[in-house]
Design an enzyme around this catalytic site. Structure first.
Site, PDB file in Angstrom:
ATOM      1  N   GLU A  62     100.300  96.917  13.273  1.00 18.55           N
ATOM      2  CA  GLU A  62     101.273  97.712  12.498  1.00 18.55           C
ATOM      3  C   GLU A  62     102.421  96.835  12.008  1.00 18.55           C
ATOM      4  O   GLU A  62     102.887  96.973  10.885  1.00 18.55           O
ATOM      5  CB  GLU A  62     101.853  98.845  13.354  1.00 18.55           C
ATOM      6  N   MET A 101     109.367 111.207  14.829  1.00 21.76           N
ATOM      7  CA  MET A 101     108.482 112.226  15.396  1.00 21.76           C
ATOM      8  C   MET A 101     108.870 113.652  14.997  1.00 21.76           C
ATOM      9  O   MET A 101     108.871 114.553  15.824  1.00 21.76           O
ATOM     10  CB  MET A 101     108.466 112.104  16.923  1.00 21.76           C
ATOM     11  N   ARG A 102     109.201 113.829  13.745  1.00 19.07           N
ATOM     12  CA  ARG A 102     109.477 115.172  13.246  1.00 19.07           C
ATOM     13  C   ARG A 102     108.624 115.402  12.005  1.00 19.07           C
ATOM     14  O   ARG A 102     108.421 114.481  11.209  1.00 19.07           O
ATOM     15  CB  ARG A 102     110.946 115.357  12.822  1.00 19.07           C
ATOM     16  N   ASN A 140     108.521  98.917  15.007  1.00 18.37           N
ATOM     17  CA  ASN A 140     108.233  98.784  13.568  1.00 18.37           C
ATOM     18  C   ASN A 140     109.517  98.528  12.784  1.00 18.37           C
ATOM     19  O   ASN A 140     109.537  97.715  11.857  1.00 18.37           O
ATOM     20  CB  ASN A 140     107.504 100.018  13.036  1.00 18.37           C
ATOM     21  N   ARG A 188     113.773 124.005  11.619  1.00 16.52           N
ATOM     22  CA  ARG A 188     113.389 122.795  10.892  1.00 16.52           C
ATOM     23  C   ARG A 188     114.083 122.710   9.530  1.00 16.52           C
ATOM     24  O   ARG A 188     114.491 121.640   9.093  1.00 16.52           O
ATOM     25  CB  ARG A 188     111.871 122.787  10.717  1.00 16.52           C
ATOM     26  N   LEU A 218     108.352 116.759   8.406  1.00 16.43           N
ATOM     27  CA  LEU A 218     109.333 117.019   7.352  1.00 16.43           C
ATOM     28  C   LEU A 218     108.986 118.286   6.589  1.00 16.43           C
ATOM     29  O   LEU A 218     107.805 118.600   6.384  1.00 16.43           O
ATOM     30  CB  LEU A 218     109.377 115.842   6.380  1.00 16.43           C
ATOM     31  N   HIS A 235     100.600 105.811  10.549  1.00 10.16           N
ATOM     32  CA  HIS A 235      99.973 106.679  11.546  1.00 10.16           C
ATOM     33  C   HIS A 235      99.002 105.834  12.368  1.00 10.16           C
ATOM     34  O   HIS A 235      98.156 105.135  11.799  1.00 10.16           O
ATOM     35  CB  HIS A 235      99.226 107.829  10.857  1.00 10.16           C
ATOM     36  N   ASN A 273     104.792 106.373   5.601  1.00  8.31           N
ATOM     37  CA  ASN A 273     104.626 106.614   7.028  1.00  8.31           C
ATOM     38  C   ASN A 273     103.524 105.706   7.547  1.00  8.31           C
ATOM     39  O   ASN A 273     102.673 105.248   6.776  1.00  8.31           O
ATOM     40  CB  ASN A 273     104.242 108.075   7.288  1.00  8.31           C
TER      41      ASN A 273
HETATM   42  C1  GRF Z   1     103.929 103.600  15.985  1.00  9.86           C
HETATM   43  O1  GRF Z   1     102.809 103.240  16.729  1.00  9.86           O
HETATM   44  C2  GRF Z   1     103.534 104.418  14.793  1.00  9.86           C
HETATM   45  O2  GRF Z   1     102.205 104.298  14.430  1.00  9.86           O
HETATM   46  C3  GRF Z   1     103.784 105.840  15.220  1.00  9.86           C
HETATM   47  O3  GRF Z   1     104.837 105.776  16.133  1.00  9.86           O
HETATM   48  C4  GRF Z   1     104.871 104.501  16.742  1.00  9.86           C
HETATM   49  C5  GRF Z   1     106.302 104.032  16.655  1.00  9.86           C
HETATM   50  O4  GRF Z   1     106.539 102.904  17.434  1.00  9.86           O
HETATM   51  N1  GRF Z   1     104.027 106.664  14.066  1.00  9.86           N
HETATM   52  P1  GRF Z   1     107.901 102.121  17.286  1.00  9.86           P
HETATM   53  O5  GRF Z   1     109.041 103.099  17.566  1.00  9.86           O
HETATM   54  O6  GRF Z   1     107.981 101.546  15.920  1.00  9.86           O
HETATM   55  O7  GRF Z   1     107.843 101.069  18.358  1.00  9.86           O
END
Ligand code: GRF
Length: 220
Positions: free
Chosen positions: A180, A96-97, A20, A71, A99, A115, A113
């Site tokens: 995405e 992956m945290r 992303n 945290r 907040l 999801h 974000n």
């Molecule tokens: C994505 O699929 C997003 O929806 C989730 O984590 C993934 C991240 O993928 N929150 P990347 O690191 O952008 O490849």
């Protein structure tokens, strides 16, 4: 990019592969998105996304949660790092945290974000396998503003993909990620052009409160 666009200073937060992040780098480079990525911050030193940032000439920072006792201490260090760059927008791209309220309040209405599910369905982890196990026909991804409640902030854009009979979680994940990479930069473009706002705990597009996310459509 619209006529009202201006360069919005943006920090992108990652934990992993950063596909992303790459979509943001590409859209910015191609002039589709008027943001200035002032820093990429990872909570893991081995995140491949850091290499993508370096390749694109973007400053990187690593604030590793494992170096902090809890945290709150980690988020404090994260805020200290972010403040050096004065971002106007935070984009969580596979960060992956969870907040803390302090950080969310500090950047109230300025955190996006994505999801990997059709929120409000399937908040939390392992969405692809859960969707397959439940026999769903549709899956997708949702861009939303971040609030203090996990995966519950007001949604903005949602992209849907079909679930096929023989899908594995990996196959479904690849299909979701492809969408995405389209919807996330588009949501950011709505923000940078001033069309998208966060007000009174809701998403507003063109001055109208969104009761549900806009379904994926090409807005560039
Ligand atoms: C994505 O699929 C997003 O929806 C989730 O984590 C993934 C991240 O993928 N929150 P990347 O690191 O952008 O490849």
């Amino acid at each position: 990019m619209t006529q009202n666009s201006r360069q919005v200073s943006t920090a992108i937060l990652i934990s992993g592969s950063g596909t992303n992040l790459q979509a943001f780098i590409d859209a910015t480079r191609d002039g589709l998105l008027d943001l200035s990525i002032v820093v990429v911050v990872s909570n893991r030193a081995d995140a491949y996304g850091l290499m993508r940032a370096v390749d694109a000439g973007i400053t990187t920072e690593c604030v590793q949660n494992k170096d902090y006792p809890n945290r709150a201490a980690f988020d404090e260090a994260l805020v200290d790092t972010l403040e050096k760059y004065e971002p106007e927008l935070l984009i969580l791209a596979g960060f992956m945290r969870i907040l803390t309220a302090t950080l969310v309040q500090r950047y109230d209405g300025k955190i996006l974000n994505i999801h990997p599910a059709l929120l409000p369905n399937y908040p939390g982890l392992n969405t692809h396998q859960r969707v397959i196990d439940a026999g769903e026909k549709w899956h997708g991804s949702t861009v939303h503003f971040v609030t203090e409640e996990l995966d519950a902030g007001p949604s903005i854009l949602q992209g849907r993909v079909p679930v096929f009979a023989n899908d594995t979680a990996d196959m479904l994940s690849a299909r979701v990620q492809a969408i995405e990479h389209k919807i996330y930069p588009q949501a950011a473009a709505l923000f940078t052009s001033g069309r998208l706002e966060y007000k009174n705990g809701k998403s507003w597009l063109d001055g109208v409160q969104l009761d549900k996310p806009v379904q994926y459509d090409d807005v560039f």
